[in-house]
Each structure stands twice: as C-alpha cells, then as structure tokens.
Design a protein around this motif. Structure first.
Motif, PDB file in Angstrom:
ATOM      1  N   ARG A  60      -3.403   5.862   9.732  1.00 34.79           N
ATOM      2  CA  ARG A  60      -2.131   5.768   9.046  1.00 34.79           C
ATOM      3  C   ARG A  60      -1.031   6.161  10.008  1.00 34.79           C
ATOM      4  O   ARG A  60      -1.197   7.065  10.793  1.00 34.79           O
ATOM      5  N   ASN A  68       5.548   5.706  -1.623  1.00 36.04           N
ATOM      6  CA  ASN A  68       4.229   5.846  -1.008  1.00 36.04           C
ATOM      7  C   ASN A  68       4.056   4.848   0.142  1.00 36.04           C
ATOM      8  O   ASN A  68       3.040   4.193   0.287  1.00 36.04           O
ATOM      9  N   LEU A  69       5.102   4.788   0.962  1.00 37.71           N
ATOM     10  CA  LEU A  69       5.124   3.943   2.154  1.00 37.71           C
ATOM     11  C   LEU A  69       5.635   4.775   3.323  1.00 37.71           C
ATOM     12  O   LEU A  69       6.286   5.790   3.128  1.00 37.71           O
ATOM     13  N   THR A  99       4.169   0.199   5.855  1.00 35.45           N
ATOM     14  CA  THR A  99       3.164  -0.039   4.817  1.00 35.45           C
ATOM     15  C   THR A  99       2.639   1.306   4.338  1.00 35.45           C
ATOM     16  O   THR A  99       3.095   2.356   4.773  1.00 35.45           O
ATOM     17  N   LYS A 100       1.613   1.271   3.504  1.00 35.99           N
ATOM     18  CA  LYS A 100       1.016   2.519   3.014  1.00 35.99           C
ATOM     19  C   LYS A 100       0.344   3.307   4.131  1.00 35.99           C
ATOM     20  O   LYS A 100       0.165   4.506   4.020  1.00 35.99           O
ATOM     21  N   ASP A 101       0.011   2.627   5.230  1.00 41.67           N
ATOM     22  CA  ASP A 101      -0.706   3.327   6.292  1.00 41.67           C
ATOM     23  C   ASP A 101      -0.111   3.126   7.674  1.00 41.67           C
ATOM     24  O   ASP A 101      -0.774   3.338   8.679  1.00 41.67           O
ATOM     25  N   SER A 147      -2.791  10.225  -0.504  1.00 45.06           N
ATOM     26  CA  SER A 147      -3.382   9.010  -1.070  1.00 45.06           C
ATOM     27  C   SER A 147      -4.867   8.903  -0.772  1.00 45.06           C
ATOM     28  O   SER A 147      -5.351   9.431   0.228  1.00 45.06           O
ATOM     29  N   GLY A 171      -4.643   3.643  -1.179  1.00 42.77           N
ATOM     30  CA  GLY A 171      -3.211   3.852  -1.347  1.00 42.77           C
ATOM     31  C   GLY A 171      -2.812   4.441  -2.687  1.00 42.77           C
ATOM     32  O   GLY A 171      -1.623   4.565  -2.972  1.00 42.77           O
ATOM     33  N   TYR A 188      -5.986  10.203   4.222  1.00 47.82           N
ATOM     34  CA  TYR A 188      -5.249  10.036   5.467  1.00 47.82           C
ATOM     35  C   TYR A 188      -4.846  11.330   6.165  1.00 47.82           C
ATOM     36  O   TYR A 188      -4.258  11.275   7.237  1.00 47.82           O
ATOM     37  N   SER A 206      -2.392  13.352   5.403  1.00 51.39           N
ATOM     38  CA  SER A 206      -0.975  13.008   5.490  1.00 51.39           C
ATOM     39  C   SER A 206      -0.061  14.098   6.027  1.00 51.39           C
ATOM     40  O   SER A 206       1.074  13.812   6.396  1.00 51.39           O
TER      41      SER A 206
END
Length: 188
Positions: free
Chosen positions: A10, A67-68, A91-93, A122, A126, A136, A138
């Motif tokens: 990600r 969530n992007l 994107t989400k990742d 996530s 996602g 991920y 995050s």
C-alpha cells in the motif's frame, strides 16, 4: 505505501526509471496547489511544510473518509525554501505522485521529497477494520523487498537531493517522516 508485514502493499508506487519524471528529472512548470487556493506559501523548514500540507489541507481526514491514499511532491526552490504540489487521489493501496496526471514541480525547482496519506485501517479488500486487523499496517511506512514501497522510493530520491525525505499521514498514529540519508523514521 504501507508495510509488507503480511505480504500486502500500500502507498507510494515504485518509481519508473525510464519515465521522464524519474528520479533526478526536473519537471515542467504547471499549477501547484495549496488546498486549491491562490495563496503563496513557501517554507524555510521542510518539517513545517509537511505539517501544513497534512494538517491544514486536511488530507489525512479526507484520506480516512474516502479510504483512499492522496499524495504529492515536495520541492526546493532556488532561494532554498520548500513548497509542495497539490494532492492527487490514489487508490485504496497506493498513490503515484510522479504519474502523468500529477501536478509537476516548477522547472527551476528541485524535488526534495514526497508526501502521502494512508487511508483508514482496512482488510485486504479495502473494507474498514480495526487497527489490530489492518492488513496494510496503515500506521507505518512500507518497505517492500521488491523495491516498491514508501522507503525504497525515498532512498531512490537521494540521487537528486542529499536530504531526500518522505512523509506520511496515518489513520491513528499521527504524522511521520523518513530521512533517507540516515534511514531514520521519526514522528512529526
């Protein structure tokens, strides 16, 4: 890009060495944005610009809400001050601040870093989840063994700026920086 602890990827996309926006390239002048307004902001200290970019532009809140990932480039102007490009949506990742649709730094400037956000915690599809189930990781920079990820992208930047840095806004661990020359991650 988020860490690969569980085999996931990600964040910042791997730089393309054959791209005209590759490491070391100077870019054509186009609009740079500061939350879409026309105010001119230049910062003497790179850490201050990151705080402004991530907090004042509310990129992290938007990133978590959508969530992007969002991101952009940081550059040093001929007078030694720093500025940044307007955010692009990823994107989400991941997000690629060097892609063709991304705002460019002025020709007279020198790329000195990049900034980006990670979306919410996530699962691998996602869907939002808790911090403990975050596929991920995050809240951290990613460091892909294949050369992709946040930290490898910053290390490549050392070829154009001796103090190249990366910055990330996370969903629950605040703001972090990475100094490629010393391989050091720190809190802003």
């Amino acid at each position: 890009m988020r860490s690969l602890e569980r085999g996931s990827k990600r964040g910042i996309r791997k730089r393309k060495s054959d791209s005209k926006k590759a490491v070391g390239a100077y870019h054509e002048a186009t609009q740079v944005g500061h939350a879409g307004n026309s105010k001119e902001f230049k910062f003497a200290a790179r850490e201050r610009i990151q705080e402004f970019t991530l907090k004042e532009d509310l990129c992290v809140a938007k990133s978590i809400r959508d969530n992007l990932e969002y991101g952009g480039l940081i550059y040093q102007t001929p007078d030694g001050k720093y500025d940044y490009t307007k955010a692009i949506k990823g994107t989400k990742d991941g997000v690629d601040p060097w892609e063709d649709r991304a705002p460019k730094i002025p020709r007279c400037a020198r790329e000195s870093g990049y900034w980006h956000t990670h979306g919410d915690h996530s699962d691998k599809y996602g869907n939002r989840t808790t911090k403990s189930k975050d596929y991920y990781d995050s809240n951290n920079f990613s460091d892909g063994a294949d050369g992709s990820g946040d930290l490898p992208a910053a290390r490549q930047g050392l070829s154009i700026h001796p103090d190249y840095r990366a910055y990330v806004g996370t969903p629950s661990a605040g703001y972090k920086g990475f100094r490629a020359a010393t391989n050091h991650v720190y809190k802003l």
